[in-house]
Design a protein around this motif. Sequence first.
Motif: not given
Lengths: 98, 132
Positions: A1, A4-5, A9, A53, B32, B36, B86-87, B90
């Motif tokens: 995770m 992939s995050s 981003a 993801h 979140t 997602g 969500h970004m 994260g």
Amino acid sequence: MIVSSIALAVLTPFFIFTFGSILGHPYEEVVAALHNPLVAVLFGLYIVVGLIHFRNGFQVVLEDYAHGTPRRVMIVAMICVTYAILALGLLAVLRLAI
Amino acid sequence: MPDIPRGNRPLSPFMIGPYYRPQWTSVTSILTRITGSALLVGAALLVWWLVAASIGPDAFATADGVLRSWFGDLVLFGSLWALWYHMLAGIRHLVWSTGRMMEIHVAETFGKVIVGLSVVLTVLTVLILWTV
């Protein structure tokens, strides 16, 4: 995770503005835009990494809220749906790119 | 069954509000997950649009019509905010993974910042894409 995050981003702002500037144009212009290799790679990467993801993240959600057999059935179904969307998206991007 | 004195205390869902204050940390964490999970709808719409474009003009016209209808606008605008939110959430997790900004009051402020920033980015994106 985490891997992939980080990738997402970086990719997300590029994807939002690229897709946002293509959407709304007539068919010929959309096809021409997606014929560009850079756009095709961006879309292909975003679909693959984004849906992998999603598959990992949504599995954690199901593991938290569902138990026993329903949990297993829902996880398998979710993975099938996610990979089907991934495959369709990737095929479409490839067909438009070449 | 013996009569247990339960008093006049309020029970679970009625606690939220007067007795239980939702925290920015918990609410932003739940958001979140919601954003997602919900983004699958936007992803499916995007892939349908791409598949239609790869098939031909007629199929594209159908999919493009749905994406540009009021329903499509609603899903895409929601997805746009969900993506930004969500970004940012994260990135917040990546910062937390380094052990930084974990103190309660800092984490609360961090939550307010990502909510505010996601709204600002969404409005900015719409304005930029509208004018270009």
